[in-house]
Design a protein around this motif. Structure first.
Motif, PDB file in Angstrom:
ATOM      1  N   PRO A 101       0.825  -1.220   0.000  1.00 19.58           N
ATOM      2  CA  PRO A 101       0.000   0.000   0.000  1.00 19.58           C
ATOM      3  C   PRO A 101       0.855   1.265   0.000  1.00 19.58           C
ATOM      4  CG  PRO A 101      -0.224  -1.203   2.098  1.00 19.58           C
ATOM      5  CD  PRO A 101       0.686  -2.009   1.231  1.00 19.58           C
ATOM      6  N   LEU A 102       0.355   2.310  -0.638  1.00 16.04           N
ATOM      7  CA  LEU A 102       1.068   3.594  -0.673  1.00 16.04           C
ATOM      8  C   LEU A 102       0.564   4.508   0.444  1.00 16.04           C
ATOM      9  CD1 LEU A 102       0.912   4.286  -4.519  1.00 16.04           C
ATOM     10  CD2 LEU A 102       2.918   3.564  -3.195  1.00 16.04           C
ATOM     11  N   LYS A 103      -0.592   4.152   1.009  1.00 14.26           N
ATOM     12  CA  LYS A 103      -1.185   4.975   2.068  1.00 14.26           C
ATOM     13  C   LYS A 103      -1.445   4.088   3.279  1.00 14.26           C
ATOM     14  CE  LYS A 103      -3.438   7.720  -1.461  1.00 14.26           C
ATOM     15  NZ  LYS A 103      -4.631   7.953  -2.226  1.00 14.26           N
ATOM     16  N   ASP A 104      -1.800   4.723   4.394  1.00  8.78           N
ATOM     17  CA  ASP A 104      -2.128   3.933   5.585  1.00  8.78           C
ATOM     18  C   ASP A 104      -3.286   2.998   5.279  1.00  8.78           C
ATOM     19  OD1 ASP A 104      -0.182   5.098   7.008  1.00  8.78           O
ATOM     20  OD2 ASP A 104      -1.487   6.513   8.089  1.00  8.78           O
ATOM     21  N   MET A 105      -3.140   1.755   5.681  1.00  9.81           N
ATOM     22  CA  MET A 105      -4.163   0.758   5.353  1.00  9.81           C
ATOM     23  C   MET A 105      -4.727   0.148   6.631  1.00  9.81           C
ATOM     24  SD  MET A 105      -5.907  -0.679   3.112  1.00  9.81           S
ATOM     25  CE  MET A 105      -5.254   0.235   1.723  1.00  9.81           C
ATOM     26  N   THR A 106      -5.967  -0.262   6.555  1.00 12.40           N
ATOM     27  CA  THR A 106      -6.564  -1.080   7.620  1.00 12.40           C
ATOM     28  C   THR A 106      -7.421  -2.134   6.918  1.00 12.40           C
ATOM     29  OG1 THR A 106      -8.593   0.202   7.756  1.00 12.40           O
ATOM     30  CG2 THR A 106      -6.799   0.880   9.244  1.00 12.40           C
ATOM     31  N   GLN A 107      -7.736  -3.192   7.618  1.00 12.40           N
ATOM     32  CA  GLN A 107      -8.586  -4.237   7.019  1.00 12.40           C
ATOM     33  C   GLN A 107      -9.976  -3.674   6.721  1.00 12.40           C
ATOM     34  OE1 GLN A 107      -7.515  -7.368   6.086  1.00 12.40           O
ATOM     35  NE2 GLN A 107      -9.509  -7.527   5.088  1.00 12.40           N
ATOM     36  N   LYS A 108     -10.431  -2.781   7.599  1.00 17.49           N
ATOM     37  CA  LYS A 108     -11.765  -2.200   7.418  1.00 17.49           C
ATOM     38  C   LYS A 108     -11.836  -1.393   6.106  1.00 17.49           C
ATOM     39  CE  LYS A 108     -15.241   0.332  10.082  1.00 17.49           C
ATOM     40  NZ  LYS A 108     -15.329   1.662   9.543  1.00 17.49           N
ATOM     41  N   LYS A 109     -10.774  -0.584   5.872  1.00 17.68           N
ATOM     42  CA  LYS A 109     -10.737   0.218   4.632  1.00 17.68           C
ATOM     43  C   LYS A 109     -10.772  -0.680   3.413  1.00 17.68           C
ATOM     44  CE  LYS A 109      -7.811   4.149   5.848  1.00 17.68           C
ATOM     45  NZ  LYS A 109      -6.477   4.711   5.678  1.00 17.68           N
ATOM     46  N   LEU A 110     -10.004  -1.767   3.506  1.00 17.18           N
ATOM     47  CA  LEU A 110      -9.910  -2.700   2.387  1.00 17.18           C
ATOM     48  C   LEU A 110     -11.274  -3.353   2.111  1.00 17.18           C
ATOM     49  CD1 LEU A 110      -7.490  -3.539   0.681  1.00 17.18           C
ATOM     50  CD2 LEU A 110      -7.032  -5.371   2.322  1.00 17.18           C
ATOM     51  N   ASP A 111     -11.923  -3.806   3.173  1.00 23.59           N
ATOM     52  CA  ASP A 111     -13.230  -4.459   3.023  1.00 23.59           C
ATOM     53  C   ASP A 111     -14.231  -3.491   2.392  1.00 23.59           C
ATOM     54  OD1 ASP A 111     -12.212  -6.699   4.184  1.00 23.59           O
ATOM     55  OD2 ASP A 111     -12.986  -6.267   6.186  1.00 23.59           O
ATOM     56  N   GLU A 112     -14.235  -2.249   2.885  1.00 23.39           N
ATOM     57  CA  GLU A 112     -15.195  -1.261   2.378  1.00 23.39           C
ATOM     58  C   GLU A 112     -14.938  -0.944   0.909  1.00 23.39           C
ATOM     59  OE1 GLU A 112     -16.105   0.894   6.643  1.00 23.39           O
ATOM     60  OE2 GLU A 112     -14.890   1.970   5.165  1.00 23.39           O
ATOM     61  N   LEU A 113     -13.649  -0.840   0.564  1.00 25.45           N
ATOM     62  CA  LEU A 113     -13.283  -0.554  -0.830  1.00 25.45           C
ATOM     63  C   LEU A 113     -13.806  -1.647  -1.762  1.00 25.45           C
ATOM     64  CD1 LEU A 113     -11.515   0.924  -3.018  1.00 25.45           C
ATOM     65  CD2 LEU A 113      -9.676  -0.626  -2.348  1.00 25.45           C
ATOM     66  N   TYR A 114     -13.575  -2.896  -1.406  1.00 24.92           N
ATOM     67  CA  TYR A 114     -13.991  -4.005  -2.279  1.00 24.92           C
ATOM     68  C   TYR A 114     -15.516  -4.110  -2.348  1.00 24.92           C
ATOM     69  CZ  TYR A 114      -9.448  -5.739  -3.607  1.00 24.92           C
ATOM     70  OH  TYR A 114      -8.216  -5.844  -4.195  1.00 24.92           O
ATOM     71  N   GLN A 115     -16.166  -3.934  -1.201  1.00 19.91           N
ATOM     72  CA  GLN A 115     -17.639  -3.997  -1.192  1.00 19.91           C
ATOM     73  C   GLN A 115     -18.211  -2.916  -2.096  1.00 19.91           C
ATOM     74  OE1 GLN A 115     -19.523  -6.251  -0.141  1.00 19.91           O
ATOM     75  NE2 GLN A 115     -18.331  -7.402   1.366  1.00 19.91           N
ATOM     76  N   SER A 116     -17.634  -1.726  -2.005  1.00 18.02           N
ATOM     77  CA  SER A 116     -18.176  -0.618  -2.781  1.00 18.02           C
ATOM     78  C   SER A 116     -17.872  -0.797  -4.278  1.00 18.02           C
ATOM     79  CB  SER A 116     -17.628   0.684  -2.196  1.00 18.02           C
ATOM     80  OG  SER A 116     -17.316   1.587  -3.178  1.00 18.02           O
ATOM     81  N   PHE A 117     -16.662  -1.214  -4.622  1.00 18.34           N
ATOM     82  CA  PHE A 117     -16.276  -1.362  -6.035  1.00 18.34           C
ATOM     83  C   PHE A 117     -17.136  -2.419  -6.734  1.00 18.34           C
ATOM     84  CE2 PHE A 117     -13.660  -2.662  -9.663  1.00 18.34           C
ATOM     85  CZ  PHE A 117     -13.153  -1.457 -10.109  1.00 18.34           C
ATOM     86  N   TYR A 118     -17.453  -3.491  -6.013  1.00 22.52           N
ATOM     87  CA  TYR A 118     -18.176  -4.594  -6.652  1.00 22.52           C
ATOM     88  C   TYR A 118     -19.676  -4.632  -6.324  1.00 22.52           C
ATOM     89  CZ  TYR A 118     -13.818  -6.315  -8.532  1.00 22.52           C
ATOM     90  OH  TYR A 118     -12.652  -6.419  -9.265  1.00 22.52           O
ATOM     91  N   ARG A 119     -20.189  -3.521  -5.773  1.00 20.81           N
ATOM     92  CA  ARG A 119     -21.606  -3.503  -5.359  1.00 20.81           C
ATOM     93  C   ARG A 119     -22.571  -3.857  -6.493  1.00 20.81           C
ATOM     94  NH1 ARG A 119     -21.836   0.960  -1.843  1.00 20.81           N
ATOM     95  NH2 ARG A 119     -21.131  -0.519  -0.290  1.00 20.81           N
ATOM     96  N   GLN A 120     -22.389  -3.282  -7.660  1.00 25.01           N
ATOM     97  CA  GLN A 120     -23.330  -3.522  -8.779  1.00 25.01           C
ATOM     98  C   GLN A 120     -22.828  -4.585  -9.746  1.00 25.01           C
ATOM     99  OE1 GLN A 120     -26.199  -1.971  -8.761  1.00 25.01           O
ATOM    100  NE2 GLN A 120     -25.672  -0.639  -7.037  1.00 25.01           N
ATOM    101  N   LYS A 121     -21.895  -5.419  -9.318  1.00 25.10           N
ATOM    102  CA  LYS A 121     -21.287  -6.390 -10.233  1.00 25.10           C
ATOM    103  C   LYS A 121     -21.714  -7.801  -9.809  1.00 25.10           C
ATOM    104  CE  LYS A 121     -18.662  -2.956 -11.906  1.00 25.10           C
ATOM    105  NZ  LYS A 121     -19.050  -1.850 -11.039  1.00 25.10           N
ATOM    106  N   PRO A 122     -22.741  -8.351 -10.505  1.00 30.42           N
ATOM    107  CA  PRO A 122     -23.372  -9.576  -9.999  1.00 30.42           C
ATOM    108  C   PRO A 122     -22.474 -10.804  -9.953  1.00 30.42           C
ATOM    109  CG  PRO A 122     -24.184  -9.010 -12.198  1.00 30.42           C
ATOM    110  CD  PRO A 122     -23.378  -7.853 -11.737  1.00 30.42           C
ATOM    111  N   PHE A 123     -21.386 -10.806 -10.739  1.00 30.41           N
ATOM    112  CA  PHE A 123     -20.573 -12.024 -10.765  1.00 30.41           C
ATOM    113  C   PHE A 123     -19.296 -11.931  -9.929  1.00 30.41           C
ATOM    114  CE2 PHE A 123     -23.151 -12.819 -14.627  1.00 30.41           C
ATOM    115  CZ  PHE A 123     -23.729 -13.999 -14.183  1.00 30.41           C
ATOM    116  N   VAL A 124     -19.114 -10.845  -9.212  1.00 25.06           N
ATOM    117  CA  VAL A 124     -17.962 -10.810  -8.303  1.00 25.06           C
ATOM    118  C   VAL A 124     -18.491 -10.847  -6.878  1.00 25.06           C
ATOM    119  CG1 VAL A 124     -15.894  -9.582  -7.571  1.00 25.06           C
ATOM    120  CG2 VAL A 124     -16.584  -9.518  -9.961  1.00 25.06           C
ATOM    121  N   ARG A 125     -18.073 -11.865  -6.160  1.00 25.89           N
ATOM    122  CA  ARG A 125     -18.514 -12.001  -4.769  1.00 25.89           C
ATOM    123  C   ARG A 125     -17.340 -11.668  -3.860  1.00 25.89           C
ATOM    124  NH1 ARG A 125     -21.569 -17.864  -5.072  1.00 25.89           N
ATOM    125  NH2 ARG A 125     -19.414 -18.570  -5.338  1.00 25.89           N
ATOM    126  N   VAL A 126     -17.524 -10.620  -3.054  1.00 25.94           N
ATOM    127  CA  VAL A 126     -16.468 -10.263  -2.102  1.00 25.94           C
ATOM    128  C   VAL A 126     -16.671 -11.131  -0.869  1.00 25.94           C
ATOM    129  CG1 VAL A 126     -15.400  -8.418  -0.768  1.00 25.94           C
ATOM    130  CG2 VAL A 126     -16.375  -7.931  -3.039  1.00 25.94           C
TER     131      VAL A 126
END
Ligand SMILES: NC(=O)C1=CN([C@@H]2O[C@H](COP(=O)(O)OP(=O)(O)OC[C@H]3O[C@@H](n4cnc5c(N)ncnc54)[C@H](OP(=O)(O)O)[C@@H]3O)[C@@H](O)[C@H]2O)C=CC1
Ligand SMILES: CC(=O)N[C@@H](CCC(=O)OP(=O)(O)O)C(=O)O
Length: 347
Positions: A253-278
């Motif tokens: 990572p280039l910035k401060d990271m936490t597991q929570k940030k990572l989870d939120e990022l993936y959930q948000s990026f794939y919210r409308q994508k029916p074939f990617v399951r986070v």
């Protein structure tokens, strides 16, 4: 169900992805398999080659040269690299849409293709029309396209695993490592010494080190998201299994990271994508077997300050035939998931 079903042809149906295309298209409510081709086996029935279709798809196999004789809506090319381009060129003035499962039009241009594929390209013009068929990144372009370059199997798993991080410019894009493993059907139906049972069974090996053509495909797609030059160390391995890919990527990572940030990022990026399951647990190959899902699970290791992403697909489905049908659905204006939400194969 509509009574004006779209007519589709499967070209190269004696291979693995041809058979997977048939498995899904046979039950697709809006399309009719109009023609299936094979050069080697023309005259035989499809179910002679693939007996699991006996009584379901017994139509005769014909030469690919017959495809243009009939009105078609979509033609799937399940052919090797270097062969597909000839048909794309030959049919460039036809009104049907083409989904090419090979790598002939996935890269930026013919020069890059020739460097990585070590073969000549004879239809440079095709690159201008081709859209890279990864719907999670390019849905709007796919909708308007007549020629889809369906992604490679490893690039599908790897790119979907890394896209949220690269898109947000959260990682060092010059230092990405992807360690990927594939079942043997990824190598196609033609036997070789590497895929020989006695060389694969109870064995495990890396291949294509430093030179696999999927390296550039992943770099181009991630570079497109980041608008920067991406460098990937990509190493594929051959698993003693029939199908499935697990890609594990490592990045800093280039910035401060936490597991929570990572989870939120993936959930948000794939919210409308029916074939990617986070996922909230490590994906396994059996979780995606026979289905069009890509399961991704990102983890931040606070001890090493590294992000690991685990992504699993079925190489023949989300890595090839399923994704091709997902692209067809988008091009024809159908629901993206139509005909693709069958029950997964039993383990
Ligand atoms: N297997 C996988 O997991 C994935 C495959 N792909 C790509 O999809 C494409 C198809 O793959 P796959 O099904 O595994 O390949 P296969 O080797 O299993 O099948 C390819 C088929 O193409 C036909 N073919 C071969 N040479 C020619 C030729 N000169 N002219 C016309 N037809 C020919 C053959 O059929 P016949 O002789 O009967 O005509 C053959 O059965 C390839 O480009 C592959 O790289 C992409 C992602 C994943
Ligand atoms: C296990 C195995 O051999 N896999 C294939 C990739 C299959 C795939 O994605 O196909 P494309 O060639 O169309 O990109 C390989 O490494 O060449």
């Amino acid at each position: 169900m509509s009574n004006t079903r779209k007519k589709v042809a499967i070209v190269g149906a004696s291979g693995y992805t041809g058979s997977e295309l048939a498995r899904f298209l046979l039950h697709h409510p809006e399309v009719e398999i109009e023609m299936i081709t094979s050069e080697t086996h023309k005259g035989k029935t499809f179910s002679t080659l693939h007996p699991q279709f006996t009584g379901q798809l017994d139509m005769p196999l014909v030469s690919a040269q017959k495809v243009a004789d009939e009105p078609m809506d979509v033609v799937f090319l399940a052919l090797p690299h270097g062969v597909s381009m000839n048909f794309v060129k030959q049919w460039s003035d036809k009104s049907f849409k083409i989904v090419d499962l090979s790598g002939d039009f996935r890269l930026k241009n013919a020069e890059v293709y020739e460097h990585w594929y070590k073969k000549d390209h004879n239809y440079q013009e095709g690159f201008a029309n081709a859209v890279y068929g990864l719907p999670e990144l390019h849905k709007e372009e796919i909708r308007k396209s007549d020629l889809i370059a369906n992604p490679g199997c490893y690039p599908t798993a790897s790119t979907l695993g890394l896209a949220p991080l690269v898109n947000e410019k959260l990682i060092d894009i010059q230092g990405i490592i992807i360690d990927a493993k594939s079942g043997i059907t990824g190598a196609g139906i033609k036997p070789s010494l590497t895929t020989h049972f006695s060389n694969v069974n109870d064995n495990f090996r890396a291949y294509g080190v430093k030179s696999h053509r999927h390296t550039i495909e992943i770099e181009e797609q991630l570079g497109f998201l980041n608008e920067g030059e991406v460098k990937v160390q990509f190493t594929p391995h051959l698993l003693p299994l029939d199908r499935g890919i697990l890609a594990t990527s490592y990045s800093t990572p280039l910035k401060d990271m936490t597991q929570k940030k990572l989870d939120e990022l993936y959930q948000s990026f794939y919210r409308q994508k029916p074939f990617v399951r986070v996922r909230e647990s490590l994906p396994t190959l059996k979780d995606v077997r026979g289905s069009n899902y890509c399961d991704v699970y990102p983890i931040w290791d606070e001890r090493t300050n590294r992000i690991m992403v685990f992504s699993a697909i079925d190489n023949l489905v989300k890595g090839a035939a399923g994704q091709a049908i997902q692209n067809m659905n988008i091009m024809l204006g159908f629901e993206e998931t139509l005909g693709l939400l069958q029950n997964p194969l039993k383990p």
